[in-house]
Design a protein around this motif. Structure first.
Motif, mmCIF file in Angstrom:
data_model
loop_
_atom_site.group_PDB
_atom_site.id
_atom_site.type_symbol
_atom_site.label_atom_id
_atom_site.label_comp_id
_atom_site.label_asym_id
_atom_site.label_seq_id
_atom_site.Cartn_x
_atom_site.Cartn_y
_atom_site.Cartn_z
ATOM 1 N N GLY A 1 -50.542 52.731 -31.221
ATOM 2 C CA GLY A 1 -50.613 53.762 -31.708
ATOM 3 C C GLY A 1 -48.417 54.494 -31.274
ATOM 4 O O GLY A 1 -48.515 53.596 -30.381
ATOM 5 N N PRO A 2 -48.547 54.437 -32.333
ATOM 6 C CA PRO A 2 -46.983 54.785 -31.860
ATOM 7 C C PRO A 2 -47.150 55.855 -31.420
ATOM 8 O O PRO A 2 -47.022 56.819 -31.222
ATOM 9 C CB PRO A 2 -46.527 55.579 -33.792
ATOM 10 N N GLN A 3 -45.556 55.921 -30.622
ATOM 11 C CA GLN A 3 -44.924 56.640 -29.045
ATOM 12 C C GLN A 3 -44.168 57.161 -29.677
ATOM 13 O O GLN A 3 -43.244 56.634 -29.435
ATOM 14 C CB GLN A 3 -45.469 56.374 -27.855
ATOM 15 N N TYR B 1 -46.328 68.478 -45.085
ATOM 16 C CA TYR B 1 -46.047 67.600 -45.386
ATOM 17 C C TYR B 1 -46.052 66.379 -44.484
ATOM 18 O O TYR B 1 -45.757 64.937 -44.655
ATOM 19 C CB TYR B 1 -44.457 67.287 -46.139
ATOM 20 N N TYR C 1 -45.378 63.857 -42.030
ATOM 21 C CA TYR C 1 -43.176 62.813 -41.319
ATOM 22 C C TYR C 1 -43.179 61.305 -42.770
ATOM 23 O O TYR C 1 -44.500 61.225 -42.030
ATOM 24 C CB TYR C 1 -43.293 62.492 -40.079
ATOM 25 N N PHE D 1 -43.250 57.802 -42.937
ATOM 26 C CA PHE D 1 -42.717 56.738 -42.062
ATOM 27 C C PHE D 1 -41.858 55.323 -42.828
ATOM 28 O O PHE D 1 -42.180 55.150 -43.724
ATOM 29 C CB PHE D 1 -44.327 56.140 -41.070
ATOM 30 N N GLY D 2 -40.687 54.437 -42.310
ATOM 31 C CA GLY D 2 -40.463 53.886 -43.051
ATOM 32 C C GLY D 2 -41.250 52.649 -42.461
ATOM 33 O O GLY D 2 -41.857 52.139 -41.672
ATOM 34 N N SER D 3 -40.799 51.693 -42.521
ATOM 35 C CA SER D 3 -41.265 49.557 -42.322
ATOM 36 C C SER D 3 -41.458 49.719 -41.068
ATOM 37 O O SER D 3 -41.928 49.212 -40.269
ATOM 38 C CB SER D 3 -41.094 48.978 -42.992
ATOM 39 N N PHE E 1 -53.879 65.829 -39.015
ATOM 40 C CA PHE E 1 -52.711 64.882 -40.011
ATOM 41 C C PHE E 1 -54.354 63.204 -39.980
ATOM 42 O O PHE E 1 -54.182 63.577 -38.403
ATOM 43 C CB PHE E 1 -51.739 64.380 -40.347
ATOM 44 N N TYR F 1 -53.188 59.364 -40.947
ATOM 45 C CA TYR F 1 -52.339 58.475 -41.172
ATOM 46 C C TYR F 1 -52.944 57.222 -42.202
ATOM 47 O O TYR F 1 -54.209 56.703 -40.863
ATOM 48 C CB TYR F 1 -51.721 57.817 -40.414
ATOM 49 N N GLN G 1 -52.851 52.853 -42.308
ATOM 50 C CA GLN G 1 -51.585 51.814 -42.965
ATOM 51 C C GLN G 1 -52.395 50.471 -43.257
ATOM 52 O O GLN G 1 -53.567 49.813 -43.313
ATOM 53 C CB GLN G 1 -50.844 51.140 -41.823
ATOM 54 N N ARG H 1 -46.173 50.167 -44.824
ATOM 55 C CA ARG H 1 -46.109 51.147 -44.114
ATOM 56 C C ARG H 1 -47.059 52.540 -43.523
ATOM 57 O O ARG H 1 -48.337 52.651 -44.388
ATOM 58 C CB ARG H 1 -44.546 51.793 -44.148
ATOM 59 N N LEU H 2 -47.137 53.106 -42.329
ATOM 60 C CA LEU H 2 -48.117 54.073 -41.782
ATOM 61 C C LEU H 2 -47.677 55.182 -43.078
ATOM 62 O O LEU H 2 -46.393 55.468 -43.708
ATOM 63 C CB LEU H 2 -47.442 54.288 -41.288
ATOM 64 N N LEU I 1 -48.987 59.303 -45.084
ATOM 65 C CA LEU I 1 -49.539 60.318 -44.944
ATOM 66 C C LEU I 1 -51.378 59.888 -46.182
ATOM 67 O O LEU I 1 -50.997 59.799 -46.989
ATOM 68 C CB LEU I 1 -49.251 61.451 -45.319
ATOM 69 N N TYR J 1 -54.539 56.571 -38.300
ATOM 70 C CA TYR J 1 -54.799 57.180 -37.089
ATOM 71 C C TYR J 1 -54.813 58.450 -37.810
ATOM 72 O O TYR J 1 -54.383 59.048 -38.779
ATOM 73 C CB TYR J 1 -53.147 56.748 -37.024
ATOM 74 N N PHE K 1 -50.153 60.547 -31.890
ATOM 75 C CA PHE K 1 -51.054 59.422 -32.605
ATOM 76 C C PHE K 1 -52.316 59.140 -32.031
ATOM 77 O O PHE K 1 -51.954 58.673 -30.924
ATOM 78 C CB PHE K 1 -50.208 58.530 -33.019
#
Lengths: 113, 107
Positions: A42-44, A100, A102, A104-106, B34, B36, B38, B43-44, B46, B86, B97
């Protein structure tokens, strides 16, 4: 609205080099966060910028630094690249994260060889 | 310390079957949670936030503070639900996450 845009999309660097990644937040968003996502993880959280200041930082070394500009766009800089820095780097922006979350970008795929 | 655990890396269900993706958290404060999602090559994005108690694409998630869980549920899985999911915890200005669950819906 293009949402969150990141550049470049892919990058190959040599160990020891320095790299700068860029992010433009979604229109109306003033907070930018950066994440590192290794393969299968997962994202850190790396750090978050608000009003051009680093507001919070995750468990990353000082080789990782950033900047936020008056137009809310942001840069992530990584010095002295290591092979282990190879990952997808994600930028996320928000206006009111409680409501809301976050956006995210690609991401930028960084490969260190 | 703050932590988000998603115990299943992979989950497969048949189309039309119920699906539940598990998420447990540890946080001493009042959690903001939350989900998320993908989709392949996207992209990820919500999916759900606990504060809104909404249903998106048929998915719901209830915060259970006693069990420190925020499981994602859908009564009837669809093929288009196949994706990486996620769970995320907002603690202060940080987002934590989980490692994600890859859901495959079998036709």
């Amino acid at each position: 609205d293009a949402g969150v845009t990141q550049s470049p999309t892919h990058l190959i660097k040599t160990r020891g080099q320095q790299v700068t990644l860029r992010c433009s937040p979604k229109s109306g968003h003033d907070t930018v966060s950066w994440y590192q996502q290794a393969l299968g993880q997962g994202p850190q959280f790396i750090f978050q910028y608000y009003e051009e200041e680093e507001r919070q930082r995750g468990n990353f070394p000082d080789r990782f630094s950033g900047h936020q500009f008056p137009n809310y766009s942001s840069e992530l800089n990584v010095n002295a690249l290591l092979l282990g820095d190879s990952a997808l780097y994600l930028c996320a922006s928000s206006a009111d994260r409680r409501v809301y979350g976050y956006t995210f970008g690609s991401g930028t795929r960084l490969t260190v060889v | 310390a703050q932590r988000v655990t998603q115990p299943e890396k992979l989950l497969s269900v048949f189309k039309g079957a119920p699906v539940e993706l598990k998420c447990n958290y540890s946080y001493s404060g009042s959690p903001e949670l939350f989900w998320y999602v993908q989709y392949s090559r996207q992209r990820l994005q919500l999916l759900l936030r606990h504060i809104s108690r909404e249903s998106i694409k048929g998915f719901t998630a209830d915060l259970n503070k006693g069990e420190t869980s925020f499981h994602l549920k859908k009564p009837f899985a669809q093929e288009e639900d196949s994706a990486m999911y996620y769970c995320a915890l907002s603690a202060g200005n940080q987002f934590y996450f989980g490692t994600g669950t890859s859901l495959t819906v079998i036709p």
